[in-house]
Design an enzyme around this catalytic site. Structure first.
Site, PDB file in Angstrom:
ATOM      1  N   HIS A   1      -9.835 151.887  88.854  1.00 13.93           N
ATOM      2  CA  HIS A   1      -8.851 152.522  89.746  1.00 13.93           C
ATOM      3  C   HIS A   1      -9.220 153.933  90.209  1.00 13.93           C
ATOM      4  CE1 HIS A   1      -6.311 152.971  85.797  1.00 13.93           C
ATOM      5  NE2 HIS A   1      -7.006 154.066  85.960  1.00 13.93           N
TER       6      HIS A   1
ATOM      7  N   SER B   1       3.499 147.227  80.436  1.00 14.80           N
ATOM      8  CA  SER B   1       2.468 147.162  81.467  1.00 14.80           C
ATOM      9  C   SER B   1       2.671 145.837  82.209  1.00 14.80           C
ATOM     10  CB  SER B   1       1.082 147.204  80.836  1.00 14.80           C
ATOM     11  OG  SER B   1       0.876 148.442  80.192  1.00 14.80           O
TER      12      SER B   1
ATOM     13  N   HIS C   1      -1.586 151.669  90.575  1.00 17.08           N
ATOM     14  CA  HIS C   1      -2.427 151.611  89.367  1.00 17.08           C
ATOM     15  C   HIS C   1      -1.670 151.885  88.076  1.00 17.08           C
ATOM     16  CE1 HIS C   1      -2.299 155.919  88.992  1.00 17.08           C
ATOM     17  NE2 HIS C   1      -3.255 155.961  88.086  1.00 17.08           N
TER      18      HIS C   1
ATOM     19  N   GLY D   1       2.470 156.971  86.985  1.00 20.48           N
ATOM     20  CA  GLY D   1       2.485 158.258  87.679  1.00 20.48           C
ATOM     21  C   GLY D   1       3.329 159.256  86.921  1.00 20.48           C
TER      22      GLY D   1
END
Lengths: 481, 143
Positions: free
Chosen positions: A329, A385, A404, A407
Site C-alpha cells: 500500500h 480488519s 488501505h 487512518g
C-alpha cells in the site's frame, strides 16, 4: 476549499480552486468521513493535482489523512512520457503492506494454546527499535534479494513456490537496480530482514466468525470453509532499507528539480520526470526496496509457520497455512488503463492505498480470477480488519485503487495522555486480545481511539464500488514493535 | 538563550513534530538530535560509551540539518545504538560544513526504554531560521 458532491461517495475539488491544478481532485467517502478529514488532505490532494503529466484526477481514498507531499490515501497516475515520479507519492516506508495467512485451525483449537503460541512468535520474530533479523546476508545475496524479492526467499528455503502466486505482482517488482541503491541503504537493510519494525506495524492472530462472513461463496474461494477459522495478519514494510532509499532520493530530487524546470512549494512533493536519469534511478532503487519488503513479509511468514508447527505438532501444510494474499500500500507501479478510448501505460502512485483489480483481470492470480483480487484492509490493534475483493469499477474510476486502513485521527502524544500502555494491554486482554509489545508507550500510541472507525471506511469503499466486502477478521492476539 | 526543544502535536498526528532552538548552530543541531532520540528512548539512560565521527558538507543550511539528522538515524540502525551526546562544529559561509562526533551505546532492551522507532526526517514544514537571539528549527519525523 469548495467540494462539489458528485455522488453519495464522491466529492470533487475543481481546478478553479487552486492555481496550477491540471486536473480536478476527487475524494471518496461518506459525508461524515469527508467532514472529519483534516483540511491538510484537501490542501495536499490539490497540490498533487498540479504535478506535470497527471491524468484524469488526483484521488484520495476514504481513509485519507494528512501525509507528506501526498495525503495518506492518495492515488495519482502519470503519463510515462510527460509525467513525473515522486518519492512523496510512495512514502518513506516503500512497499509497506499487509499479508494475510490462513490456517485450518479453529478458535477452539487455538484458544487453549494462544498464550504459548504468542510468546513463541514474540520470541522468534524480532520487533521494535534496534531489532536484528536472523537471516545473514552478504552484499551479493542482498543484491539478488533486491531483484527477486519474495522469490529469493523461496529459493533460500523461506517459503514454498506456491506462495509466490499469492503475492501482488508475484512478490517481485520488475526494474530493480541495486546499483542505484546507496551504500547507506545497503548497510541499514543488511541486518533487518525478517524484522517487524515499530510504529503502527504489527503481527496479529485473528478469527473469522461465521456471522462476519458477508459473501460465503467468495469466502470459500479465498480458503474460508469452516467456522471460526484462525488467520495471521502481518503489517510491515521495507524497514531501514526503504527509509534510506526514500531519504536519499528526496534529497536528490529537491536538488535536481530546477534543472528540469520543476517547482513544488512543498519539498515533500519533490519529483523528477519519469524518463529523466534521476527518475529512472529512483524507480530502480524503489523497486529494490519494494522487493525487500515482499521478502521481509515472506521471511516473517516462514517464522510464523515454524512457530505454529512447533506449538501444534504438525507441518505448516497440514495446518493449512497458506497465504491468502499480500498487498502493497505504499508503491508506484506501471499499469495500463483505458483513457480517451485508448489503452495507455501509466505510473500509478499509491500512498496508503491498495490495488483493487476486479474479476477477470490478468494480474489477478488464477484461483481468484473469478472473484477479483483480494484486498486486505488492516485495522488498529483493537478493531477488526477486513478482507475484500477488487472490482472492475475501481479499474474504471480510480486506476484500480481502494483504501488501505483506518487512518489516524489523534496525535501520538494525545493518545499517550489518554491511555497508558499497561492499562490498554489489560483492557485488551479482558476483551480476549492478548498483547505482547516491545514498547509500552508505543502500544499506547496505537490505541484504537487514535484511529478512524475502520468499518465506516470499509462501508464507504464497498458502497462506492471500489471493492466489495467478503469477511471481517477479529483480533485475538497481537504483537507490536 | 538556553538550548532546548518541544514536541508539537498539531502538525503531524501520525508521527512526531518538534521545534528546537539554541544560541548557536551547534546548540540548535544538538537540540534537534536530542529531540530525535528522545522519541525512541529515555536519553537519560543512554551512556556516551562509544563515539562515531560525522562529516557533512552541503550547499544550504536546510540541507545540512536534513542530512545530519538522517545521518544519526542511519547510525542508529547500522550500529544498533542510541546517541546522547553530540560534539559538533559547524562552519557557515557560502557552503555549510559540519564535523564532529556523536556518542552513545548499543541498544539494550534490558536497560533502555524502547519507545517508537524513527524511520526518517521529512521536509514537511521543515524550517531552520536565524532569529534575534539565536537559531530555531522545526522538524517532522516519520515514525
Amino acid at each position: 476549499m469548495k467540494k462539489i458532491k458528485i455522488s453519495d461517495h464522491i466529492w470533487e475539488i475543481p481546478t478553479t480552486e487552486k492555481e496550477g491544478m491540471r486536473v480536478p481532485a476527487r475524494i471518496y467517502g461518506s459525508q461524515s468521513l469527508i467532514e472529519s478529514m483534516d483540511e491538510g488532505v484537501f490542501e495536499q490532494v490539490t497540490n498533487v493535482a498540479k504535478l506535470p503529466g497527471i491524468r484524469k484526477y488526483a484521488f484520495c481514498m476514504p481513509d485519507g489523512h494528512w501525509g507528506y507531499g501526498f495525503p495518506i490515501g492518495g492515488v495519482a497516475a502519470f503519463s510515462l512520457e510527460e509525467g513525473v515520479i515522486s518519492p512523496g507519492g510512495i512514502g518513506f516506508d516503500i512497499n509497506c503492506g499487509v499479508r494475510l495467512l490462513k490456517t485450518d485451525l479453529t478458535l477452539e483449537e487455538v484458544e487453549p494454546k494462544k498464550r504459548e503460541l504468542l510468546d513463541l512468535l514474540f520470541r522468534i520474530i524480532p520487533a521494535g527499535v534496534g531489532a536484528k533479523g536472523f537471516v545473514r546476508l552478504t552484499n551479493e545475496k542482498f543484491r539478488e534479494l533486491m531483484v527477486n524479492g519474495a522469490g529469493w526467499c523461496v529459493e533460500n528455503g523461506y517459503g514454498e513456490p506456491e506462495d509466490l502466486g499469492r503475492i501482488e505482482q508475484g512478490g517481485k517488482l520488475p526494474g530493480a537496480k541495486p546499483e542505484k541503491v546507496s551504500k547507506k541503504a545497503f548497510q541499514r537493510g543488511m541486518n533487518q530482514l525478517g524484522t517487524l519494525g515499530s510504529g503502527n506495524h504489527y503481527l496479529e492472530l485473528q478469527v473469522v466468525k461465521p456471522e462476519n462472513i458477508y459473501d460465503g461463496e467468495k469466502a470459500r474461494v479465498l480458503g474460508f470453509d469452516k467456522p471460526n477459522q484462525i488467520t495471521v495478519m502481518i503489517h510491515c514494510g521495507s524497514r531501514g532499507f526503504g527509509h534510506q532509499v526514500a531519504t536519499d532520493y528526496l534529497f536528490e530530487f529537491n536538488r535536481v528539480m530546477p534543472k528540469y524546470g520543476l517547482f513544488t512549494e512543498d519539498k515533500e512533493l519533490a519529483c523528477a520526470p519519469y524518463t529523466s536519469v534521476e527518475g529512472q534511478d529512483y524507480h530502480g532503487a524503489m523497486a529494490c526496496a519494494a522487493n525487500n519488503a515482499f521478502a521481509n513479509r515472506q521471511v516473517i511468514t516462514h517464522r510464523v509457520r515454524e512457530g505454529f508447527s512447533r506449538i501444534f505438532g504438525k507441518s505448516p501444510k497440514d495446518l493449512g497455512m497458506e497465504i491468502v494474499y499480500d498487498v502493497a500500500h505504499n508503491i508506484a507501479k506501471i499499469e495500463a488503463y483505458e483513457l480517451d478510448g485508448k489503452k495507455e501505460k501509466l505510473l500509478v502512485h499509491r500512498k496508503g492505498a491498495t490495488r483493487s483489480f476486479g474479476s477477470g483481470h490478468p494480474d489477478v492470480p488464477e484461483r481468484y480470477r473469478s472473484i477479483g483480487q483480494p484486498v486486505i484492509v488492516g485495522g488498529s490493534m483493537e478493531s477488526p480488519s477486513y478482507l475484500l475483493v477488487g472490482t472492475t469499477r475501481a479499474e474504471e474510476e480510480t486506476f484500480g485503487s481502494t483504501c488501505h486502513g483506518a487512518g489516524r485521527t489523534m496525535s501520538r502524544s494525545k493518545a499517550k495522555k489518554m491511555v497508558r500502555g499497561h492499562d490498554l494491554k489489560r483492557t485488551m486482554e479482558e476483551h480476549g486480545i492478548l498483547v505482547r509489545a516491545v514498547s509500552m508507550p508505543g502500544l499506547a500510541e496505537e490505541a484504537g481511539v487514535a484511529y478512524k472507525n475502520i468499518s465506516e471506511v470499509v462501508e464507504a469503499v464497498d458502497s462506492a464500488g471500489l471493492s466489495k466486502k467478503v469477511l471481517q477478521l477479529l483480533p485475538i492476539a497481537n504483537i507490536k514493535g | 538563550m538556553k538550548p532546548g526543544y518541544r514536541y508539537i502535536d498539531e502538525i503531524a498526528p501520525a508521527d512526531q513534530a518538534f521545534e528546537a532552538w539554541g544560541a548557536s548552530l551547534e546548540e540548535l543541531f544538538c537540540s534537534c538530535a536530542k529531540a530525535t532520540f528522545e522519541v525512541m528512548t529515555d536519553l537519560s539512560k543512554v551512556e556516551p560509551e562509544k563515539s562515531f565521527a560525522i562529516e557533512i558538507e552541503t550547499e544550504t543550511l536546510d540541507e545540512l540539518l536534513y542530512l545530519f539528522l538522517s545521518e544519526i538515524i542511519y547510525l542508529k540502525d547500522t550500529e544498533r545504538s542510541f546517541y546522547s551526546e553530540f560534539d559538533l562544529r559547524i562552519e557557515a559561509g557560502n557552503e555549510f560544513r559540519l564535523s564532529g562526533k556523536v556518542s552513545g551505546e548499543k541498544i539494550d532492551s534490558e536497560r533502555h526504554v524502547l519507545k517508537t522507532d524513527v524511520k526518517a526526517v521529512t521536509y514537511h514544514q521543515f524550517q531552520v531560521k536565524k532569529r534575534k537571539d539565536g537559531y530555531y528549527a522545526r522538524v517532522v519525523l516519520d515514525l
